[in-house]
Design an enzyme around this catalytic site. Structure first.
Site, PDB file in Angstrom:
ATOM      1  N   ASP A 155       0.822  -0.981  -0.054  1.00 45.02           N
ATOM      2  CA  ASP A 155       0.013  -0.054   0.065  1.00 45.02           C
ATOM      3  C   ASP A 155       0.737   1.179   0.010  1.00 45.02           C
ATOM      4  O   ASP A 155       2.077   1.452   0.202  1.00 45.02           O
ATOM      5  CB  ASP A 155      -0.961  -0.039   1.142  1.00 45.02           C
ATOM      6  CG  ASP A 155      -0.347  -0.725   2.388  1.00 45.02           C
ATOM      7  OD1 ASP A 155       0.895  -0.571   2.662  1.00 45.02           O
ATOM      8  OD2 ASP A 155      -1.220  -0.988   3.249  1.00 45.02           O
ATOM      9  N   GLU A 163      -9.607  -2.000   5.120  1.00 44.08           N
ATOM     10  CA  GLU A 163     -10.443  -1.649   6.270  1.00 44.08           C
ATOM     11  C   GLU A 163     -11.775  -2.505   6.502  1.00 44.08           C
ATOM     12  O   GLU A 163     -12.055  -3.275   5.471  1.00 44.08           O
ATOM     13  CB  GLU A 163     -10.768  -0.327   6.289  1.00 44.08           C
ATOM     14  CG  GLU A 163      -9.784   0.871   6.491  1.00 44.08           C
ATOM     15  CD  GLU A 163      -9.001   0.926   7.793  1.00 44.08           C
ATOM     16  OE1 GLU A 163      -8.778   0.076   8.272  1.00 44.08           O
ATOM     17  OE2 GLU A 163      -8.467   1.795   7.948  1.00 44.08           O
ATOM     18  N   HIS A 204      -7.461  -5.037   9.959  1.00 47.45           N
ATOM     19  CA  HIS A 204      -7.216  -4.843   8.528  1.00 47.45           C
ATOM     20  C   HIS A 204      -5.910  -5.376   8.110  1.00 47.45           C
ATOM     21  O   HIS A 204      -5.025  -5.450   8.807  1.00 47.45           O
ATOM     22  CB  HIS A 204      -7.123  -3.129   8.186  1.00 47.45           C
ATOM     23  CG  HIS A 204      -5.940  -2.191   8.650  1.00 47.45           C
ATOM     24  ND1 HIS A 204      -6.314  -0.984   9.356  1.00 47.45           N
ATOM     25  CD2 HIS A 204      -4.715  -2.673   8.760  1.00 47.45           C
ATOM     26  CE1 HIS A 204      -5.057  -0.786   9.523  1.00 47.45           C
ATOM     27  NE2 HIS A 204      -4.108  -1.356   9.428  1.00 47.45           N
ATOM     28  N   ASN A 228      -8.052  -2.940  13.919  1.00 45.53           N
ATOM     29  CA  ASN A 228      -9.364  -3.259  13.638  1.00 45.53           C
ATOM     30  C   ASN A 228      -9.481  -4.500  12.777  1.00 45.53           C
ATOM     31  O   ASN A 228     -10.435  -4.750  12.068  1.00 45.53           O
ATOM     32  CB  ASN A 228      -9.892  -2.001  12.980  1.00 45.53           C
ATOM     33  CG  ASN A 228      -9.325  -1.782  11.708  1.00 45.53           C
ATOM     34  OD1 ASN A 228      -8.329  -2.379  11.227  1.00 45.53           O
ATOM     35  ND2 ASN A 228      -9.771  -0.634  11.072  1.00 45.53           N
TER      36      ASN A 228
HETATM   37  C1  F6R Z   1       1.526  -1.484   6.079  1.00 39.79           C
HETATM   38  C2  F6R Z   1      -0.118  -2.122   6.215  1.00 39.79           C
HETATM   39  C3  F6R Z   1      -0.830  -2.326   7.419  1.00 39.79           C
HETATM   40  C4  F6R Z   1      -0.020  -2.468   8.680  1.00 39.79           C
HETATM   41  C5  F6R Z   1      -0.884  -2.459   9.901  1.00 39.79           C
HETATM   42  C6  F6R Z   1       0.107  -2.834  11.299  1.00 39.79           C
HETATM   43  O1  F6R Z   1       2.034  -1.796   4.782  1.00 39.79           O
HETATM   44  O2  F6R Z   1      -0.589  -2.656   5.076  1.00 39.79           O
HETATM   45  O3  F6R Z   1      -1.665  -3.426   7.285  1.00 39.79           O
HETATM   46  O4  F6R Z   1       0.544  -3.766   8.412  1.00 39.79           O
HETATM   47  O5  F6R Z   1      -1.482  -1.342   9.854  1.00 39.79           O
HETATM   48  O6  F6R Z   1       0.816  -1.640  11.435  1.00 39.79           O
HETATM   49  P1  F6R Z   1       2.050  -1.499  12.282  1.00 39.79           P
HETATM   50  O7  F6R Z   1       2.904  -2.623  11.996  1.00 39.79           O
HETATM   51  O8  F6R Z   1       2.648  -0.122  12.253  1.00 39.79           O
HETATM   52  O9  F6R Z   1       1.235  -1.984  13.737  1.00 39.79           O
END
Ligand code: F6R
Length: 242
Positions: free
Chosen positions: A67, A142, A137, A135
């Site tokens: 992403d 989401e 994702h 959440n």
């Molecule tokens: C990042 C991504 C997100 C993160 C998630 C957890 O490329 O796709 O799904 O993996 O938001 O983020 P952290 O590791 O910062 O807790």
């Protein structure tokens, strides 16, 4: 789905790397699906260490990131392109031309998203690294995202922007409102998926992902239907599994 519980962040990174290393050493032209955020940084450090020891080469590999924020210049330190360069690509021998991050600045975001999905379909991911949002994702898919989604523009939930404000001077207003993400269907095409989870903030999402019903309210629950998933969670993230 195989679940490994690790005692802490470092052990989580090591267990994930051990599983990934098999692909890295057996397939010199592997396609790597990569994630940003705090969770995979320890894993990336281990990849860099082994590269520096001459044990792995990324010369012939391709990477596809999950992403990117919409509207953030790639030179911004918190763009996911900058993140990947800083935390991995600048320290290994991957050809930067073979590293792919969605274009959050494309004039036609829909068209660019469709091209990203087509690229991913033509370069099946050998090992996909995932983190998980509080959440549930994965990528920036989401809650409520259809399981058959492909790369698309998403409006980030307020909770996700709040969680990521730590990278933007703790100011939620500086966190972009939208992102482009690989879709759930694209992620599910990966041959092998390693999801890492660390910290108590992920415990509820980890429980829903593994033990909850498979539905779109927890995007990560779709992984229950994938034939080859490894979850590595540290003690705090695995809290509700025992
Ligand atoms: C990042 C991504 C997100 C993160 C998630 C957890 O490329 O796709 O799904 O993996 O938001 O983020 P952290 O590791 O910062 O807790």
């Amino acid at each position: 789905m195989i679940v490994i519980q690790a005692k802490d962040y470092d052990e989580m990174s090591l267990k994930a790397y051990e599983a990934m290393k098999k692909v890295l050493t057996e397939k010199p032209d592997a396609v790597l699906g990569l994630a940003t955020g705090s969770t995979p940084v320890g894993l990336y450090k281990l990849m860099i260490e082994d590269y520096k020891r001459g044990l792995v080469s990324y010369k012939r590999m391709t990477s596809i990131n999950l992403d990117e924020y919409v509207g953030l210049p790639v030179t911004h330190p918190e763009s996911y392109r900058s993140f990947m360069n800083r935390n991995l690509f600048d320290h290994i021998d991957i050809d930067i031309a073979n590293t792919h991050v969605p274009d959050g600045l494309a004039e036609d975001l829909e068209k660019s998203a469709a091209a990203y999905t087509a690229f991913a379909a033509a370069h099946p991911i050998d090992v996909q690294i995932l983190g998980i949002g509080a959440n549930g994702h994965i990528g920036f898919n989401e809650p409520g995202t259809p399981f058959d989604s492909h790369t698309h523009v998403v409006e980030l939930k307020e909770g996700t922007r709040r969680d990521n404000a730590r990278f933007f001077d703790n100011d939620i207003n500086k966190v972009p409102t939208h992102a482009v993400t690989l879709g759930l269907k694209d992620i599910m095409n990966a041959k092998f998926i390693i999801l890492l989870a660390s910290g108590s903030g992920k415990a509820d999402a980890v429980k829903k992902m593994i033990k909850g019903t498979v539905d779109e309210s927890c995007p990560a629950s779709v992984l229950q239907t994938h034939p080859n998933v490894l979850v590595v969670a540290d003690e705090a993230a695995a809290y509700y599994l025992n």
